[in-house]
Structure formats: structure tokens, C-alpha cells
Design a protein around this motif. Sequence first.
Motif, PDB file in Angstrom:
ATOM      1  N   ASP A 236      21.937   3.520  17.663  1.00 43.32           N
ATOM      2  CA  ASP A 236      23.215   3.153  18.304  1.00 43.32           C
ATOM      3  C   ASP A 236      23.427   1.642  18.228  1.00 43.32           C
ATOM      4  O   ASP A 236      24.547   1.170  17.990  1.00 43.32           O
ATOM      5  N   SER A 239      24.500   0.749  14.761  1.00 41.70           N
ATOM      6  CA  SER A 239      25.929   1.063  14.572  1.00 41.70           C
ATOM      7  C   SER A 239      26.806   0.035  15.277  1.00 41.70           C
ATOM      8  O   SER A 239      27.829  -0.397  14.751  1.00 41.70           O
ATOM      9  N   HIS A 352      33.333   5.744  19.705  1.00 39.92           N
ATOM     10  CA  HIS A 352      32.557   5.628  18.470  1.00 39.92           C
ATOM     11  C   HIS A 352      31.738   6.914  18.388  1.00 39.92           C
ATOM     12  O   HIS A 352      30.913   7.195  19.260  1.00 39.92           O
ATOM     13  N   SER A 354      29.272   9.391  16.029  1.00 41.66           N
ATOM     14  CA  SER A 354      28.413   9.439  14.856  1.00 41.66           C
ATOM     15  C   SER A 354      28.066  10.905  14.575  1.00 41.66           C
ATOM     16  O   SER A 354      27.490  11.582  15.436  1.00 41.66           O
ATOM     17  N   ASP A 356      26.482  13.966  11.827  1.00 40.06           N
ATOM     18  CA  ASP A 356      25.721  14.323  10.627  1.00 40.06           C
ATOM     19  C   ASP A 356      26.462  15.488   9.981  1.00 40.06           C
ATOM     20  O   ASP A 356      26.634  16.542  10.615  1.00 40.06           O
ATOM     21  N   GLN A 383      31.350   6.265   5.946  1.00 38.52           N
ATOM     22  CA  GLN A 383      30.436   7.334   5.536  1.00 38.52           C
ATOM     23  C   GLN A 383      29.314   6.769   4.687  1.00 38.52           C
ATOM     24  O   GLN A 383      29.524   5.908   3.841  1.00 38.52           O
ATOM     25  N   SER A 391      26.163  10.747   6.826  1.00 37.43           N
ATOM     26  CA  SER A 391      26.384  10.311   8.203  1.00 37.43           C
ATOM     27  C   SER A 391      27.812   9.768   8.258  1.00 37.43           C
ATOM     28  O   SER A 391      28.203   8.936   7.440  1.00 37.43           O
ATOM     29  N   VAL A 393      30.693   7.984  10.611  1.00 43.12           N
ATOM     30  CA  VAL A 393      30.953   7.270  11.863  1.00 43.12           C
ATOM     31  C   VAL A 393      32.460   7.120  12.022  1.00 43.12           C
ATOM     32  O   VAL A 393      33.129   6.515  11.178  1.00 43.12           O
ATOM     33  N   SER A 422      25.728  10.795  18.131  1.00 44.18           N
ATOM     34  CA  SER A 422      26.001  10.021  19.352  1.00 44.18           C
ATOM     35  C   SER A 422      27.497   9.865  19.577  1.00 44.18           C
ATOM     36  O   SER A 422      28.291   9.899  18.626  1.00 44.18           O
TER      37      SER A 422
END
Length: 429
Positions: A236, A239, A352, A354, A356, A383, A391, A393, A422
Motif C-alpha cells: 500500500d 502504491s 484507490h 488495487s 488482481d 496496469q 495488477s 490500480v 486493497s
Amino acid sequence: MRTRPLKVALLGCGVVGSEVARIMTTHAADLAARIGAPVELAGVAVRRPDKVREGIDPALVTTDATALVKQGDIDVVVEVIGGIEPARTLITTAFAHGASVVSANKALIAQDGAALHAAADEHGRDLYYEAAVAGAIPLIRPLRESLAGDKVNRVLGIVNGTTNFILDAMDTTGAGYQEALDEATALGYAEADPTADVEGFDAAAKAAILAGIAFHTRVRLDDVHREGMTEVTAADFASAKEMGCTIKLLAICERAADGASVTARVHPAMIPLSHPLAGVREAYNAVFVESEASGQLMFYGPGAGGSPTASAVLGDLVAVCRNRLAGATGPGESAYAALPVSPMGDVVTRYHISLDVADKPGVLAQVATVFAEHGVSIDTVRQSGKDGEASLVVVTHRASDAALGGTVEALRKLDTVRGVASIMRVEGE
Ligand code: NDP
Ligand code: HSE
């Protein structure tokens, strides 16, 4: 100056109480001059009477706190025991026996502040608790008195030093939560049982107190949405860094845009590095207050520790003693606005997220459709992926917490979404 001293009963002589006693003794002449009468320590209630307490006359020490507050000649009771009972009963007993009260007890004030204020009013006595929120930082009195002519719209702050220390360590060293907590414990910042701090209970109590005073509305502890910071990861922080942000455990009390309701919440959030709260390091506290006429104000300083907290207690003691000499009381509870406290679902902010996901054609469009269907507008998407997995975001524009919650629920149902790594709110922009 009056020569007959004002009598003070000290309930608790631990981290804070021992410093209150020390300053009362070492600064006795200054305090007397500022109050207009000397103050005398009339008794010190503790649990363990045999413990050696430097600077305290053993003759003053008692385990019978009830008898001390019932003595009848006590002018001010300083409650620094903590917890709900016996502190609550001792405070109400103190009012009934003619004393005013200074307390540092955020848990009690957040839970029972209204009833305690009513008891103080009934007996024409003061209840002051500057030390209950953010230790030494003058915050209660500025909100209650200095800003009494203004309209506070938002209070945004770091009000827990332990969690700020942990998050700061994670940010600066790349440590994980447990490693940073262990360091905080070894250095004496975190208690043996850190639950109240890391799960946000301590900050939620402070948020309830701040919101109540700021918005002239009763805000109960249960009204405060609370999320701890134990789930915040090193990923986190990575990010957050990519977005030019850091992560803080924030207490946020807001008046709705239409002014008709308020919200209070505690949770970890990303804030831009350019925001003054991002620079609050280690165990320091800071609170941002936004008011209609004053604009933005920031209060910063040590939010805990014996001596800083005693500073706030002593400030209250002086004010309460002055009131007693004047035969007056200071401001009590102000809850006339009685605004409803809205649920977390009504809070509007940025997020925000995140995810997968499977890295194949159409996945991004699928994800974007879910956001659109729930009325949540996407600001940016980033990405990165390899070997068929990616992943993703997503940072949103402002949306309600309810809309974001619906979005995440729907995302979890997509076959192509392997997991929601997250979700973090983005504040302070
Ligand atoms: P401590 O645990 O250090 O001290 C508590 C004191 O209360 C001790 O002296 C203890 O006695 C005494 N005590 C406990 N139970 C009783 C009882 N039943 N009757 C009489 N005395 C009793 O707490 P702190 O000084 O850290 O905290 C006090 C208050 O200040 C709390 O409300 C806390 O939330 C608040 N506060 C604390 C801050 C801090 O940095 N520590 C910061 C801001 C607020 P004994 O010494 O014999 O064990
Ligand atoms: N445990 C609290 C903190 C103490 O870490 O800030 C002050 O209330």
C-alpha cells in the motif's frame, strides 16, 4: 491575591498524574499568580499505596478515591485514572460534593460526555478535558471558545501518536506492519496491548469528542465509523508513493455539503505528500480545522506523554480555578444544533483500489463497466502484469462510500477479478 488555597484532589498518579503533581509543586508560585490563589494538593488517590512516588508526600496518598472526592472541601478533582469505572462514578460524586473536574479521559468523555456535562451543570460546576484529545495540543478550547463565532465545516487530523509512529516507520523504512509495531513497542510508544490504538478505538473516541464540539451536536462513540490500520501493507505504501501520497490514520469529522448532517470516521487514508499532515512524523499529532470565516487552521504537537499531557491538564486546572474564584463556570456542552449523524455510506471521497485480474482482452472494459454501473467515475487506471495475470490500480473521482462498496462487491463476483488486494480512501486533496 487570596491566601486561602484552592484544594485539588488528584485521582491517579501514573504517567500523567505524576507529572501533574510535579508541575503543581515546582510551578506553585506561578500557578498561584496566574490563578489569583495558591493551589494545594489535598490528596492523591492510587491503586498501589506502597509504590514510591517521587515528590509526593506519602501522607497525601490514599487508595480511597471515593472518600477523597467526598471530603467536602475539594475545589477541583483532577481525574487521570482512565477507563470508564470507577472514573465515571468518582467524577459524578465530585460534582455532587461541590468540586469541578478536570479529566484526560477520552474513553469516558466520548462515551458519557453528555451525562457528565449534565451532572456538572446540575451542580453548577465545570468539566474540562483539554488533555483528552491530542495531549498537549490546545484544541478543545480553540474549538469551543476561540472559534465559537465561526462555523467549523471540517476537522481532519492525526490524533493517535502510536499509529502515526508505526505508519511513519513503514513509510520511511519499508517495514511491514508487524515489524514497525515491534519497533514502536520496543521504544515505548505502543502499549503491551496495542488494540485501542491500532484498531482505531482511541482515535474514534477523540473524533467523537471533536465532532461534538465542532458541530454543536452530540456525536456518540457508536456514531463514529472506525477502521484500524493493521491491514495496511508495505505494498500500500509503494502504491501511495507512486501517487505522490503517504498513508496516515486519520480522524475526519465533516459537515455535509448541504449543512444538514455531519459524519465522523477514523480509517487509514492516502494523503498527498504536499498536504501538511503528510509531514507529521513519528508520534506527533496534528489537526487541521476548516472553518467558514477563518479558513484553514492547523494545530500540531506532542499528542501523548506524561509532561505534554500534564501541560493540558494544568491549563484546564488554571481555567477552572479562575472560574471558581469568580463564582462562575466556563462553557459547558453545546449541542443545540442537534444535527443528525449520517452513516458511512453517505461519506463522499476518492478511492484507490488495487485489483488482481486476469490479463486478457476485455477485462479492463469489464472492470470499467462495473464502476460505471455503480455511478463511480474513474480518474486514473494503472496496469502492470506478466504471465497472464495483472495488477490493476484504479483511482476514482469523488463517490459515496455506499456506491464504492457496491462496486467492490460486484467486482469480486467477476471471474476475471482474482482478488481485491486493497481499498484505500484518498483524502486531503
Ligand atoms: P497510568 O496507567 O499511567 O496511571 C493510572 C493511575 O491511576 C495510576 O496511578 C493508578 O494507580 C491509578 N489508578 C488506577 N485505578 C485506580 C483506582 N481504582 N483508584 C485510584 N487510582 C487508580 O495512566 P496514564 O497516566 O497514562 O493515563 C491517565 C489518563 O490520561 C487516561 O484517561 C489516559 O487516556 C489519559 N491520557 C494519557 C496520555 C498518555 O500519554 N499517557 C495522553 C493523553 C491522555 P497506581 O499508580 O497505584 O497503579
Ligand atoms: N495511545 C494514545 C496515542 C495516547 O498513541 O496517541 C494519547 O491519547
